[in-house]
Design an enzyme around this catalytic site. Structure first.
Site, PDB file in Angstrom:
ATOM      1  N   CYS A 143       1.383  -7.107  14.452  1.00 43.21           N
ATOM      2  CA  CYS A 143       1.170  -7.275  15.845  1.00 43.21           C
ATOM      3  C   CYS A 143       0.560  -8.742  16.250  1.00 43.21           C
ATOM      4  O   CYS A 143      -0.024  -9.158  17.023  1.00 43.21           O
ATOM      5  CB  CYS A 143       0.633  -6.281  16.561  1.00 43.21           C
ATOM      6  N   SER A 176      -0.163  -3.055  12.173  1.00 50.17           N
ATOM      7  CA  SER A 176       0.462  -4.102  11.454  1.00 50.17           C
ATOM      8  C   SER A 176       1.481  -4.670  12.160  1.00 50.17           C
ATOM      9  O   SER A 176       2.110  -4.089  13.018  1.00 50.17           O
ATOM     10  CB  SER A 176       0.549  -3.939  10.009  1.00 50.17           C
ATOM     11  N   GLY A 188      -2.486  -5.640  -4.612  1.00 50.33           N
ATOM     12  CA  GLY A 188      -3.969  -6.054  -3.819  1.00 50.33           C
ATOM     13  C   GLY A 188      -4.222  -4.884  -2.966  1.00 50.33           C
ATOM     14  O   GLY A 188      -5.542  -4.373  -3.111  1.00 50.33           O
ATOM     15  N   LYS A 203      -2.150 -10.107  14.095  1.00 46.07           N
ATOM     16  CA  LYS A 203      -3.701  -9.885  13.968  1.00 46.07           C
ATOM     17  C   LYS A 203      -4.524 -11.245  13.640  1.00 46.07           C
ATOM     18  O   LYS A 203      -5.163 -11.815  14.056  1.00 46.07           O
ATOM     19  CB  LYS A 203      -4.353  -8.812  13.246  1.00 46.07           C
ATOM     20  N   ARG A 228       0.768  -1.188   0.070  1.00 44.01           N
ATOM     21  CA  ARG A 228      -0.194   0.078  -0.053  1.00 44.01           C
ATOM     22  C   ARG A 228       0.668   1.422   0.096  1.00 44.01           C
ATOM     23  O   ARG A 228       1.837   1.217   0.474  1.00 44.01           O
ATOM     24  CB  ARG A 228      -0.946   0.058   1.111  1.00 44.01           C
ATOM     25  N   ASN A 270       6.473  -8.503   2.148  1.00 46.03           N
ATOM     26  CA  ASN A 270       4.984  -8.359   2.039  1.00 46.03           C
ATOM     27  C   ASN A 270       4.212  -9.122   1.104  1.00 46.03           C
ATOM     28  O   ASN A 270       3.166  -8.681   0.555  1.00 46.03           O
ATOM     29  CB  ASN A 270       4.753  -6.881   1.716  1.00 46.03           C
ATOM     30  N   ARG A 298       1.885 -12.119  -0.301  1.00 51.42           N
ATOM     31  CA  ARG A 298       0.656 -12.454   0.118  1.00 51.42           C
ATOM     32  C   ARG A 298       0.020 -13.762  -0.349  1.00 51.42           C
ATOM     33  O   ARG A 298       0.269 -14.424  -1.211  1.00 51.42           O
ATOM     34  CB  ARG A 298      -0.483 -11.153  -0.121  1.00 51.42           C
ATOM     35  N   HIS A 343     -10.816  -1.756  11.930  1.00 53.86           N
ATOM     36  CA  HIS A 343      -9.843  -2.447  11.617  1.00 53.86           C
ATOM     37  C   HIS A 343      -9.484  -3.511  12.374  1.00 53.86           C
ATOM     38  O   HIS A 343      -8.546  -3.328  13.196  1.00 53.86           O
ATOM     39  CB  HIS A 343      -8.458  -1.449  11.288  1.00 53.86           C
ATOM     40  N   ASP A 346      -0.737 -19.275  23.845  1.00 57.46           N
ATOM     41  CA  ASP A 346      -0.633 -18.904  25.081  1.00 57.46           C
ATOM     42  C   ASP A 346      -1.738 -17.631  25.445  1.00 57.46           C
ATOM     43  O   ASP A 346      -2.048 -17.363  26.576  1.00 57.46           O
ATOM     44  CB  ASP A 346       0.612 -18.912  25.639  1.00 57.46           C
ATOM     45  N   ASN A 347      -1.875 -16.694  24.330  1.00 61.06           N
ATOM     46  CA  ASN A 347      -2.608 -15.841  24.538  1.00 61.06           C
ATOM     47  C   ASN A 347      -3.944 -15.927  24.999  1.00 61.06           C
ATOM     48  O   ASN A 347      -4.682 -15.107  25.458  1.00 61.06           O
ATOM     49  CB  ASN A 347      -2.745 -14.772  23.097  1.00 61.06           C
TER      50      ASN A 347
HETATM   51  C1  OXD Z   1      -2.608  -3.901   6.484  1.00 60.39           C
HETATM   52  C2  OXD Z   1      -3.268  -5.010   5.746  1.00 60.39           C
HETATM   53  O1  OXD Z   1      -2.012  -3.252   5.926  1.00 60.39           O
HETATM   54  O2  OXD Z   1      -4.356  -5.799   6.356  1.00 60.39           O
HETATM   55  O3  OXD Z   1      -3.402  -3.654   7.539  1.00 60.39           O
HETATM   56  O4  OXD Z   1      -2.911  -5.337   4.617  1.00 60.39           O
HETATM   57 MN    MN Z   2      -5.270  -4.678   7.932  1.00 55.85          MN
END
Ligand code: OXD
Ligand code: MN
Length: 595
Positions: free
Chosen positions: A252, A250, A200, A254, A71, A376, A378, A228, A505-506
């Site tokens: 972290c 980003s 993307g 998710k 991005r 990056n 994907r 988000h 473990d989270n």
């Molecule tokens: C981001 C993604 O950059 O989901 O947050 O690609």
């Molecule tokens: Mn995202």
């Protein structure tokens, strides 16, 4: 043949046809037959490579131009009529000026090409929480990715009928010239234009452009929220499922949290995580007054490097069929794919993400230029492939959210977990959210980047108004509002090692969060919020003693006094559009720290 008689759509398409002059116009009906013909065409032209049908059925590899791999925030604009409405965190341009510039760039650019018209739904088709969009594109790659990431086809046009409530997404690949690359949102016109990219996040217009930038604006105007956030369901041994929505900047983890596998002893007791979404959450107040969320997407556009059987088994499983890989390494030995962190078997007969022969013997972990897959790179994988996809995923009603979780990467500051003292206090916590940069990103390591609600690059209007919208939603929700928490998996010891094991473990922390929502766990009140009693975080089967746990639950006054001063600095840019309530929250924190 057009899939609708909706005049607002047909007129808009005519206008764009006149501008870009395609050889032909093809409506995407979502049928396997049509998508398969497009896959074949893309393979013939070299746009995609068909992978090993036995090992990766229905999977393809695509490479973007080396200058077009992520991005581009510096070329992303919110084109509201008034500059102040885009706010201090967005790039802004006058809409008339930007339309002219973009039309000049795109003019005649589809000559000799096909215009694909993609009718798509964000959210299950017909769901009261879903919204419709139409994307025009000259890229088969975009069509095929949109067919994974969203619900596509005639049924979408049927539920829209004659309504004008749809988002106009116009993409033109042009020459993929980075100097003329623009990703523009026109929130007041329900419109998105993206030119000169084929990556993307810039061109799958349903995702960041619509589902976050445009939808956040729509949510503000219409009284709902586009965030988000991942959405997960936590099932307890009684079979009850409670839902959590969580926002992280980003890098972290998710996607990992969304698809978490609990430690064995908890699995044996009957605990399980269900994935509803890994990136975006749309939330509305339901008839019973609670907050309900859907994942508007239909697939995962996940980062490949680092994904492996241990770090995220479910994500890896999701990529084993019907997936499009972008910018990963092509293993010629068995016509499959590979990326750094997948396993230790470095392919010896391979093509790197730039399309060049890859020399595994030159691979150096610290030097990204020797990598076979782009950092990056994907996978675009259908959500239905995910072994733990929630049974609620495809239902339109959404899932009731018990807890909202914020988080970031903080070596010393935030404790492992804390609960905010109220909705307003939680909004303050989200508005001050921050993460420290890692060696994984370019630039200095350990620099604190404020990223309110992880929405910094995605909020389609003034962030001060966005905070106010959160406060207003809290007023409407009243005592039915989800409880708000903050987590930090990334506290480090004096040598810089992570103290908390993270990953599966989270789950131990998520269990405390749900217990708090149900009034089943105690807590200690601190200056910043409620912190667990150490004995309430279950350490069974974990190589961690209670003193170490106590250590990562501490709230250090000096660190937080410095943090409060930094938050004050961060707020300056919002000027008088920062809600007074948020200012009051900061003042309360400062007073608590002085006590
Ligand atoms: C981001 C993604 O950059 O989901 O947050 O690609
Ligand atoms: Mn995202």
């Amino acid at each position: 043949m057009a899939l609708t008689t909706n005049k607002s759509i047909l007129d808009w398409i005519d206008e764009k046809v006149e501008l870009v002059k395609p050889d032909k116009v093809v409506w995407i009906d979502g049928s396997e037959e049509q998508l398969d013909a497009l896959r074949k065409e893309a393979v013939e032209t070299g746009e995609m490579i068909k992978l090993n049908e036995e090992k990766l059925p229905g999977c393809y590899l695509h490479r973007t131009q080396p200058n077009d791999v992520a991005r581009v925030e510096d070329r992303t604009f919110i084109c509201s009529k008034k500059e102040e409405d885009a706010g201090p965190t967005n790039h802004w341009c006058d809409p008339d000026e930007m339309y002219k510039k973009l039309y000049d760039i795109a003019r005649d650019s589809y000559k000799g090409r096909t215009m694909y018209v993609i009718p798509f739904s964000m959210g299950p088709i017909g769901s009261p929480l879903a919204k419709v969009g139409v994307e025009l594109t000259d890229s088969i790659y975009v069509v095929l990715n949109m067919a994974i990431m969203t619900r596509v086809g005639k049924a979408v046009m049927d539920v829209l009928g004659d309504s004008n409530d749809w988002v106009r997404g116009f993409h033109a690949k042009c020459d993929v010239d980075p100097e003329k690359r623009y990703i523009c949102q026109f929130p007041e016109d329900n419109a998105i234009i993206s030119v000169n990219s084929a990556y993307g996040g810039n061109v799958l217009l349903g995702k960041k452009c619509f589902a976050l930038r445009i939808a956040s604006y729509q949510g503000w105007k219409e009284g709902w929220m586009a965030e988000h956030m991942l959405i997960l369901g936590l099932q307890n041994p009684k079979g009850e499922v409670k839902y959590i929505a969580a926002a992280f900047p980003s890098a972290c983890g998710k996607t990992n949290l969304a698809m978490l596998i609990p430690p064995k002893y908890l699995r044996d007791k009957g605990y399980k995580i269900w994935t509803v979404g890994d990136d975006i959450s749309w939330m509305r107040i339901g008839k019973d007054g609670r907050l309900y969320a859907i994942n508007p997407e239909n697939g995962f556009f996940g980062v490949a490097p680092g994904t492996n059987e241990k770090s995220n088994f479910n994500a890896l499983e999701s990529t084993k069929k019907g997936t499009i890989f972008t910018n990963v390494l092509h293993n010629l030995d068995d016509n499959t794919v590979w990326w750094e962190g997948l396993n230790k078997d470095l392919p010896t007969n391979a093509i790197d993400w730039k399309g060049q022969p890859w020399d595994a013997s030159k691979f150096v972990k610290a030097d990204k230029s020797t990598y076979g897959a782009h950092p990056n790179s994907r996978f675009t994988a259908p959500a239905k492939n995910c072994p733990c996809i929630s049974p609620e995923f495809d239902k339109g009603e959404g899932v009731p959210i018990s807890a909202i979780v914020f988080g970031g990467r903080r070596a010393k500051c935030a404790p492992l977990v804390y609960q905010s003292k109220s909705w307003e206090n939680g909004v303050f916590v989200g508005s001050a959210m921050a993460s420290e940069t890692t060696a994984a990103a370019a630039g200095a390591v350990g620099v604190v980047r404020r990223d309110p609600m992880a929405m910094l690059p995605f909020c389609g209007y003034h962030m001060g108004d966005y905070f106010q919208h959160w406060l207003d939603m809290g007023k409407k929700l009243g005592d039915k509002a989800p409880k708000i928490f903050n987590v930090n998996w990334f506290r480090t010891d004096d040598e810089g090692n992570f103290i908390w094991p993270g990953f599966g473990d989270n789950m131990r922390v998520l269990n405390w969060i749900i217990d708090r929502c149900e009034g089943k766990a105690d807590a200690t009140e601190t200056a910043i919020g409620y912190v667990p009693k150490p004995e309430d975080i279950d350490l069974t089967d974990l190589d961690m003693d209670i003193d170490t746990l106590k250590d990562i639950l501490t709230v250090d006054k000096d660190t937080w006094t410095k943090e409060a001063a930094e938050i004050e600095e961060h707020y300056k840019k919002f000027g008088d559009r920062l809600p007074q309530e948020i200012r009051n929250q900061l003042e309360t924190l400062k007073a608590n720290l002085e006590k």
